[in-house]
Scaffold this motif. Sequence first.
Motif, PDB file in Angstrom:
ATOM      1  N   GLY A  39       1.003  -1.312  -0.106  1.00  0.00           N
ATOM      2  CA  GLY A  39       0.057   0.036   0.033  1.00  0.00           C
ATOM      3  C   GLY A  39       0.876   1.345  -0.141  1.00  0.00           C
ATOM      4  N   LYS A  40       0.554   2.261  -0.632  1.00  0.00           N
ATOM      5  CA  LYS A  40       1.158   3.529  -0.774  1.00  0.00           C
ATOM      6  C   LYS A  40       1.613   4.055   0.516  1.00  0.00           C
ATOM      7  CE  LYS A  40       0.872   6.289  -4.459  1.00  0.00           C
ATOM      8  NZ  LYS A  40       2.126   5.854  -4.899  1.00  0.00           N
ATOM      9  N   GLY A  41       0.695   4.251   1.259  1.00  0.00           N
ATOM     10  CA  GLY A  41       0.818   4.858   2.665  1.00  0.00           C
ATOM     11  C   GLY A  41       1.894   4.227   3.481  1.00  0.00           C
ATOM     12  N   ALA A  42       1.736   2.939   3.631  1.00  0.00           N
ATOM     13  CA  ALA A  42       2.627   1.974   4.354  1.00  0.00           C
ATOM     14  C   ALA A  42       4.136   1.993   3.714  1.00  0.00           C
ATOM     15  CB  ALA A  42       2.188   0.652   4.316  1.00  0.00           C
ATOM     16  N   ASN A  43       4.266   1.960   2.144  1.00  0.00           N
ATOM     17  CA  ASN A  43       5.329   2.021   1.672  1.00  0.00           C
ATOM     18  C   ASN A  43       6.149   3.074   1.980  1.00  0.00           C
ATOM     19  OD1 ASN A  43       5.112  -0.510   0.487  1.00  0.00           O
ATOM     20  ND2 ASN A  43       4.581   0.558  -1.493  1.00  0.00           N
ATOM     21  N   GLN A  44       5.657   4.493   1.966  1.00  0.00           N
ATOM     22  CA  GLN A  44       6.004   5.663   2.168  1.00  0.00           C
ATOM     23  C   GLN A  44       6.491   5.759   3.829  1.00  0.00           C
ATOM     24  OE1 GLN A  44       3.772   8.980   0.988  1.00  0.00           O
ATOM     25  NE2 GLN A  44       3.146   8.167  -1.051  1.00  0.00           N
ATOM     26  N   ALA A  45       5.727   5.234   4.838  1.00  0.00           N
ATOM     27  CA  ALA A  45       5.970   5.076   6.016  1.00  0.00           C
ATOM     28  C   ALA A  45       7.223   4.413   6.324  1.00  0.00           C
ATOM     29  CB  ALA A  45       5.057   4.883   6.737  1.00  0.00           C
ATOM     30  N   VAL A 174      -6.424  20.559  -1.455  1.00  0.00           N
ATOM     31  CA  VAL A 174      -4.861  20.252  -1.408  1.00  0.00           C
ATOM     32  C   VAL A 174      -4.050  21.340  -1.988  1.00  0.00           C
ATOM     33  CG1 VAL A 174      -3.404  18.647  -2.417  1.00  0.00           C
ATOM     34  CG2 VAL A 174      -5.494  17.750  -1.579  1.00  0.00           C
ATOM     35  N   LEU A 175      -4.661  21.675  -3.287  1.00  0.00           N
ATOM     36  CA  LEU A 175      -3.515  22.725  -4.133  1.00  0.00           C
ATOM     37  C   LEU A 175      -3.494  24.070  -3.126  1.00  0.00           C
ATOM     38  CD1 LEU A 175      -4.453  22.016  -7.558  1.00  0.00           C
ATOM     39  CD2 LEU A 175      -2.737  20.866  -6.253  1.00  0.00           C
ATOM     40  N   ALA A 176      -4.306  24.225  -2.288  1.00  0.00           N
ATOM     41  CA  ALA A 176      -4.389  25.569  -1.569  1.00  0.00           C
ATOM     42  C   ALA A 176      -3.619  25.415  -0.306  1.00  0.00           C
ATOM     43  CB  ALA A 176      -5.766  26.040  -0.854  1.00  0.00           C
ATOM     44  N   ARG A 177      -3.115  24.306   0.138  1.00  0.00           N
ATOM     45  CA  ARG A 177      -2.330  23.977   1.270  1.00  0.00           C
ATOM     46  C   ARG A 177      -1.109  23.310   1.185  1.00  0.00           C
ATOM     47  NH1 ARG A 177       0.614  23.780   4.490  1.00  0.00           N
ATOM     48  NH2 ARG A 177       0.657  23.623   6.717  1.00  0.00           N
ATOM     49  N   ALA A 178      -1.058  22.571   0.111  1.00  0.00           N
ATOM     50  CA  ALA A 178       0.109  21.607  -0.164  1.00  0.00           C
ATOM     51  C   ALA A 178       1.520  22.602  -0.271  1.00  0.00           C
ATOM     52  CB  ALA A 178      -0.026  20.796  -1.179  1.00  0.00           C
ATOM     53  N   ASP A 179       2.410  22.195   0.196  1.00  0.00           N
ATOM     54  CA  ASP A 179       3.688  22.774   0.044  1.00  0.00           C
ATOM     55  C   ASP A 179       4.619  22.168  -1.000  1.00  0.00           C
ATOM     56  OD1 ASP A 179       3.740  24.926   2.319  1.00  0.00           O
ATOM     57  OD2 ASP A 179       3.455  23.063   3.405  1.00  0.00           O
ATOM     58  N   VAL A 180       4.269  20.767  -1.065  1.00  0.00           N
ATOM     59  CA  VAL A 180       5.052  19.946  -2.233  1.00  0.00           C
ATOM     60  C   VAL A 180       4.005  19.237  -2.820  1.00  0.00           C
ATOM     61  CG1 VAL A 180       6.790  18.114  -2.334  1.00  0.00           C
ATOM     62  CG2 VAL A 180       7.083  20.043  -0.547  1.00  0.00           C
ATOM     63  N   VAL A 181       4.129  19.110  -4.100  1.00  0.00           N
ATOM     64  CA  VAL A 181       3.090  18.377  -4.826  1.00  0.00           C
ATOM     65  C   VAL A 181       3.853  17.613  -5.863  1.00  0.00           C
ATOM     66  CG1 VAL A 181       1.486  18.522  -6.519  1.00  0.00           C
ATOM     67  CG2 VAL A 181       1.540  20.386  -4.998  1.00  0.00           C
ATOM     68  N   ARG A 182       3.510  16.018  -5.536  1.00  0.00           N
ATOM     69  CA  ARG A 182       4.086  15.220  -6.316  1.00  0.00           C
ATOM     70  C   ARG A 182       3.232  14.370  -7.147  1.00  0.00           C
ATOM     71  NH1 ARG A 182       7.680  12.999  -9.677  1.00  0.00           N
ATOM     72  NH2 ARG A 182       7.843  10.412  -9.749  1.00  0.00           N
ATOM     73  N   ALA A 183       3.374  14.280  -8.401  1.00  0.00           N
ATOM     74  CA  ALA A 183       2.393  13.489  -9.268  1.00  0.00           C
ATOM     75  C   ALA A 183       3.028  12.960 -10.492  1.00  0.00           C
ATOM     76  CB  ALA A 183       1.258  14.411  -9.796  1.00  0.00           C
ATOM     77  N   ASP A 184       2.781  11.525 -11.003  1.00  0.00           N
ATOM     78  CA  ASP A 184       3.213  11.043 -12.188  1.00  0.00           C
ATOM     79  C   ASP A 184       2.378  11.767 -13.340  1.00  0.00           C
ATOM     80  OD1 ASP A 184       0.810   9.913 -12.478  1.00  0.00           O
ATOM     81  OD2 ASP A 184       1.377   7.915 -11.880  1.00  0.00           O
ATOM     82  N   GLY A 270       7.667   5.274  -7.029  1.00  0.00           N
ATOM     83  CA  GLY A 270       7.018   6.669  -6.367  1.00  0.00           C
ATOM     84  C   GLY A 270       6.973   6.939  -5.053  1.00  0.00           C
ATOM     85  N   ASP A 271       6.954   5.731  -4.186  1.00  0.00           N
ATOM     86  CA  ASP A 271       6.730   5.781  -2.830  1.00  0.00           C
ATOM     87  C   ASP A 271       8.069   6.448  -2.068  1.00  0.00           C
ATOM     88  OD1 ASP A 271       3.926   5.024  -3.156  1.00  0.00           O
ATOM     89  OD2 ASP A 271       4.575   3.090  -2.970  1.00  0.00           O
ATOM     90  N   SER A 272       9.212   5.520  -2.578  1.00  0.00           N
ATOM     91  CA  SER A 272      10.457   5.821  -2.253  1.00  0.00           C
ATOM     92  C   SER A 272      10.744   7.296  -2.569  1.00  0.00           C
ATOM     93  CB  SER A 272      11.273   4.843  -2.839  1.00  0.00           C
ATOM     94  OG  SER A 272      11.200   3.584  -2.252  1.00  0.00           O
ATOM     95  N   TYR A 273      10.359   7.786  -3.589  1.00  0.00           N
ATOM     96  CA  TYR A 273      10.625   9.176  -4.220  1.00  0.00           C
ATOM     97  C   TYR A 273       9.986   9.839  -2.973  1.00  0.00           C
ATOM     98  CZ  TYR A 273      10.832  13.139  -7.524  1.00  0.00           C
ATOM     99  OH  TYR A 273      11.272  14.123  -8.294  1.00  0.00           O
ATOM    100  N   VAL A 274       8.774  10.028  -2.912  1.00  0.00           N
ATOM    101  CA  VAL A 274       8.224  10.891  -2.056  1.00  0.00           C
ATOM    102  C   VAL A 274       8.768  10.959  -0.569  1.00  0.00           C
ATOM    103  CG1 VAL A 274       5.918  11.233  -0.619  1.00  0.00           C
ATOM    104  CG2 VAL A 274       5.963  10.683  -3.243  1.00  0.00           C
ATOM    105  N   ALA A 275       9.190   9.549  -0.005  1.00  0.00           N
ATOM    106  CA  ALA A 275       9.585   9.547   1.313  1.00  0.00           C
ATOM    107  C   ALA A 275      10.808  10.243   1.419  1.00  0.00           C
ATOM    108  CB  ALA A 275       9.810   7.946   1.742  1.00  0.00           C
ATOM    109  N   ALA A 298      14.222   6.491  -5.533  1.00  0.00           N
ATOM    110  CA  ALA A 298      13.426   5.672  -6.695  1.00  0.00           C
ATOM    111  C   ALA A 298      14.420   4.628  -7.290  1.00  0.00           C
ATOM    112  CB  ALA A 298      12.791   6.597  -7.731  1.00  0.00           C
ATOM    113  N   ALA A 299      15.500   4.990  -7.533  1.00  0.00           N
ATOM    114  CA  ALA A 299      16.419   4.112  -8.525  1.00  0.00           C
ATOM    115  C   ALA A 299      16.810   2.959  -7.647  1.00  0.00           C
ATOM    116  CB  ALA A 299      17.536   4.845  -8.702  1.00  0.00           C
ATOM    117  N   LEU A 300      17.035   2.972  -6.097  1.00  0.00           N
ATOM    118  CA  LEU A 300      17.307   1.937  -5.426  1.00  0.00           C
ATOM    119  C   LEU A 300      16.107   0.805  -5.205  1.00  0.00           C
ATOM    120  CD1 LEU A 300      19.391   3.717  -2.448  1.00  0.00           C
ATOM    121  CD2 LEU A 300      20.445   2.346  -4.400  1.00  0.00           C
TER     122      LEU A 300
END
Length: 330
Positions: A39-45, A174-184, A270-275, A298-300
């Motif tokens: 799961g994306k949340g678990a992977n990032q954590a 989200v766009l009004a508050r996010a400091d960092v936006v990541r998207a494919d 993508g999860d490793s990238y965001v983390a 991400a490469a790792l």
Amino acid sequence: MADVVVVGQVGRDLVLRVAGLPDAGGSATAVERRELLGGKGANQAVALAQLRVPVALIGVVGGDPAGDEARAQAVAQGVDVSAVVRRPGVATALLLDLVEDDGRRLLVESVPDGVLLTADDVRAAVDQIAACQALSLQLQTPGAAVRVALDAVRPDAVVVSDGAPADDDTRTAVLARADVVRADAAEAARLVGRDLDGVDEVREAAAELLTAGARLVALGAGEVGDLVAWRSGPRLGVAAEELEVDPSWADGELLLPLLGSEPVDPTGAGDSYVAALTAALLGGAAPEDAAWAASAAAALCVVRAGGRPELSPDALGAAIRRFRGPLPPG
């Protein structure tokens, strides 16, 4: 309390490495079987914990043995799961990965409605959110839950969004508050409401998202790589009225190619990238340095079947030096 709170999906990944993906009516021979926390949340954590960032996860598992195992695996990785809800009567989310020897991949996802986060689930964890330094939002999460998290986060915390929400109200919030936006690439198109063809159109989308309020935007540009753009201001996490523009945060952009060798499995890249991006920015890194850290993470990840994060500060530092080369003196 955790430095970073991740809001997102928790489940299990069943990874089958096969000698050949099945054609219509055909079959494949499994040569390796692995069941992993996913799961994306678990992977990032997990990736944040591997990078030695104190992290808590807000998500849902079923009331089945698989859910108990997912929580136990997260705890073993150093993740605070006190806000991971155990939902009786439903099955834990399952993602089935079929990975062929030449890197081709088929993903079959099963996410029962009962293991999706609700607004009430997030309300139960608002104390954790209010105390964190950074909030990472995985935007496959239902919009009502995302909006509760945004309401709870303190003004000086760094908000990182990953993906594109399904509804317009959540997109606006989200766009009004996010400091960092990541998207494919596909998610970036949904964020701006139009198809993006080529790097110039991705660059225009990045400028639009920066104008909407983000300080840093990292957008996938297909096979070209990732376009990272940022606008001037104080270092993230510092109130604007307390500090003039940080010299390392002058307006800029960087187009980074996809790093590393041919991927074995891109599942969790993508999860490793965001983390790694979150960890670097929270640690005070300049935007360009944070972008290199994210791409190296991400490469790792993609060289391993199953696509699960397996990071460490030392391994990430070595990868950055290998891909980027030595930094100039001074």
